[in-house]
Scaffold this motif. Structure first.
Motif, short mmCIF file in Angstrom:
data_model
loop_
_atom_site.label_atom_id
_atom_site.label_comp_id
_atom_site.label_asym_id
_atom_site.label_seq_id
_atom_site.Cartn_x
_atom_site.Cartn_y
_atom_site.Cartn_z
N ARG A 289 0.83 -1.20 0.00
CA ARG A 289 0.00 0.00 0.00
C ARG A 289 0.87 1.26 0.00
NH1 ARG A 289 -5.37 1.32 1.90
NH2 ARG A 289 -5.71 -0.88 2.42
N ALA A 290 2.01 1.21 0.68
CA ALA A 290 2.85 2.40 0.83
C ALA A 290 3.72 2.67 -0.39
CB ALA A 290 3.73 2.26 2.07
N GLN A 291 3.76 1.76 -1.35
CA GLN A 291 4.62 1.98 -2.52
C GLN A 291 4.23 3.22 -3.31
OE1 GLN A 291 4.68 -1.59 -4.86
NE2 GLN A 291 6.04 -2.67 -3.45
N ALA A 292 3.01 3.63 -3.19
CA ALA A 292 2.56 4.81 -3.95
C ALA A 292 3.01 6.11 -3.30
CB ALA A 292 1.04 4.79 -4.07
N VAL A 293 3.61 6.06 -2.13
CA VAL A 293 4.00 7.27 -1.40
C VAL A 293 5.52 7.32 -1.25
CG1 VAL A 293 3.74 8.57 0.74
CG2 VAL A 293 1.82 7.26 -0.15
N ASP A 294 6.15 8.21 -1.97
CA ASP A 294 7.59 8.49 -1.81
C ASP A 294 8.44 7.22 -1.85
OD1 ASP A 294 6.92 11.17 -1.48
OD2 ASP A 294 6.74 10.97 0.69
N TYR A 295 8.16 6.35 -2.81
CA TYR A 295 8.87 5.07 -2.82
C TYR A 295 10.37 5.27 -3.06
CZ TYR A 295 10.20 0.32 -4.04
OH TYR A 295 10.82 -0.91 -4.09
N GLY A 296 10.71 6.14 -4.01
CA GLY A 296 12.13 6.37 -4.27
C GLY A 296 12.85 6.97 -3.09
N LEU A 297 12.21 7.93 -2.42
CA LEU A 297 12.83 8.56 -1.27
C LEU A 297 12.96 7.59 -0.11
CD1 LEU A 297 13.95 11.21 -0.18
CD2 LEU A 297 11.65 11.84 0.54
N ARG A 298 12.08 6.56 -0.05
CA ARG A 298 12.16 5.60 1.04
C ARG A 298 13.45 4.80 0.98
NH1 ARG A 298 7.75 2.38 0.25
NH2 ARG A 298 6.57 4.28 0.69
#
Length: 551
Positions: free
Chosen positions: A252-261
């Motif tokens: 679910r969280a992949q859509a939010v700031d995935y690269g920055l994560r």
């Protein structure tokens, strides 16, 4: 997408399937407990209808009824123990919305983007980790007491000082996404069941306090054993359920700031390295001296800045300085840092819950004088007290005053003197630590369970998480000899105590850190060879025959 996400996310479907297995285990346990009662009802009903007459049937009916009563009583005891058991709650520093409105706003906006319930509260932990914690049990305290409330978001305090705001948001995305599982009824019920079993097991094995609890010790242990059997049958399914929840949250969280994560995860490893080094090398010596650094999280930044000069893993640090640090999301970062620092001292060292004459905060500017110098001189004084107990005479060319020459001559002579000295120092350290703990226990007032952050951990001794194993006699002797050398350098050669963010207490000679003392000291302590140490002393200009000021 639904609020729980179980309809589309494979991980959530797998977690719900495991939750149903756990609930079936609970149902089977209930069925087993009710089986004798059901059989007794059948036998009595058959007797009333005339299908089971005779003395043998009467005896069977009453025997089964007695068995049913016993089983029901045991089942009721287990059910009450599971329902009343206090779940394990991590020691944290609560962070109200008034103290961190920007942080709460960031988390709520993140929850909205993920389409999940927002956490009910935020708390800080003195560790490099973040997680969700259910505190709906009445004994947990805090704002999430009502059943069905969202869990509390626990954030590692070092992250707030080391990470930038964007990095923190990316790091928290998969954690906050996990609140969707708490909104799923089956998963929430399964979690409550497993936590209740875990709490019942802990209560059954806890030492009994009070006459009533001691009288109920055997029943409590029996109930705890049954809960342990049930927990063992649930452990594998519970682990798989949590893996499914984590997988669903990550998806679910992949859509939010995935690269920055990905960048944030690199900073997690760096922060952990700096935090561990700061605790073991810098904070621990202060804690042992009755002082607790009150700005540990700010110290992480200094430690990692120093690491950026020495280690290529910290490359790119300078480019991050222009971005907004996550601690700016707090209204009073200093107060939050101080509270987390005190909790760290309690968790990792076992210090008292409140400050006092023997347990006082210290800032980083005072650290060299309040910690380093006092540490060296107290260890040097202990070294000479043990030498006095052993009957070791003063140095040949010096009167009855404490000098470095006395220590060097004794260890250089060999003949087992080093082993005896190490044993004497070990005994003295153990005796002083026991006296300090006893004095603290007698002088400290009993903390209010509602105010004590560690009250819910029960009778477990502090520290809960010791940083280092006990030091050996040789290690203690080497530390004390090095302390004596440093005292002599300060008193006779113009050196000064200092703080190294990665190595802790350090000796400054002409303003430069001298990190080459360890090897000459070990040569003297382990081999009785004073040559390397004498060469080192000559290079610094230390006079071994001059008296040294002790505490």
């Amino acid at each position: 997408m639904s609020g729980t996400g179980t309809g589309e996310e494979p991980g959530a479907r797998a977690a719900r399937a495991r939750a149903l297995v756990l609930l079936r285990i609970r149902g089977r346990a209930t069925a087993v407990a009710l089986l004798p009662a059901a059989l007794a009802v059948v036998l009595f009903a058959a007797g009333a209808q005339g299908f089971a007459d005779g003395g043998g049937w009467d005896a069977a009916r009453w025997a089964v009824a007695a068995c049913a009563v016993v089983v029901l009583l045991i089942a009721a005891a287990v059910a009450v123990a599971v329902a009343r058991a206090k779940p394990a709650v991590s020691p944290t520093v609560p962070l109200s919305e008034a103290a961190a409105p920007d942080l709460y706003r960031l988390v709520r906006e993140l929850a909205d983007r993920l389409d999940v319930p927002a956490p009910s509260a935020i708390a800080l932990t003195p560790d490099c980790d973040s997680w969700l914690e259910d505190r709906t049990h009445p004994a947990s305290g805090g704002p999430a007491r009502r059943t069905g409330a969202a869990p509390v978001l626990v954030i590692g305090s070092p992250f707030l000082w080391w990470m930038r705001v964007a990095e923190l948001r990316a790091l928290l995305a998969p954690v906050v996404a996990g609140t969707s599982a708490s909104a799923q009824p089956d998963i929430a019920a399964a979690r409550r069941f497993v936590r209740g079993l875990d709490g019942a097991v802990a209560d059954g094995s806890a030492p009994a306090k009070g006459a009533v609890r001691r009288a109920l010790r055997l029943p409590r242990a029996f109930v705890g054993r049954i809960a342990r059997i049930l927990l063992r049958s649930c452990r594998g399914h519970a682990a798989e359920m949590e893996r499914g929840v984590a997988a669903a949250a990550s998806t679910r969280a992949q859509a939010v700031d995935y690269g920055l994560r990905i960048v944030a995860q690199e900073q997690v490893g760096l922060a952990y390295a700096g935090w561990d080094r700061l605790l073991t090398r810098v904070a621990l010596p202060a804690w042992r001296m009755g002082r607790w650094p009150s700005q540990l999280d700010a110290g992480v930044v200094s430690a990692l800045t120093e690491l950026s000069r020495r280690d290529r893993l910290a490359e790119g640090y300078a480019s991050r300085l222009g971005e907004r640090p996550a601690c700016d999301l707090l209204e009073e970062p200093g107060a939050a840092d101080e509270a987390a620092s005190l909790l760290a001292a309690r968790l990792f060292h076992g210090g008292p819950a409140e400050t006092g004459p023997d347990w006082a905060p210290v800032d980083w500017q005072q650290y060299p004088d309040e910690v380093v110098d006092r540490k060296w001189r107290s260890e040097a004084a202990r070294l000479h007290r043990v030498l006095d107990t052993m009957g070791v005479p003063p140095a040949a060319a010096v009167g009855g005053v404490p000098t470095l020459a006395r220590v060097v001559e004794h260890l250089e002579a060999g003949e087992g003197g080093g082993d005896e000295l190490a044993a004497g120092i070990s005994a003295a350290v153990a005796r002083e630590e026991a006296e300090a703990q006893g004095a603290g226990a007698r002088g400290a007032a009993a903390p209010d369970p509602g105010d004590d952050l560690l009250a819910l951990w029960g009778p477990d001794p502090l520290p809960l998480f010791p940083l280092q194993p006990p030091r050996t006699g040789t290690e203690l002797l080497a530390d004390h000899v090095a302390a004596m050398v440093c005292c002599a350098a300060v008193d006779t050669a113009g050196a000064a105590p200092g703080l190294d963010w990665l190595d802790g207490p350090t000796l400054l000679v002409d303003g430069e850190r001298r990190a080459d003392l360890g090897s000459p000291v070990l040569s003297l302590v382990e081999d009785g060879d004073a040559g390397p140490l004498r060469s080192w002393l000559a290079s610094v200009g230390v006079r071994t025959d001059k008296p040294v000021r002790l505490v």
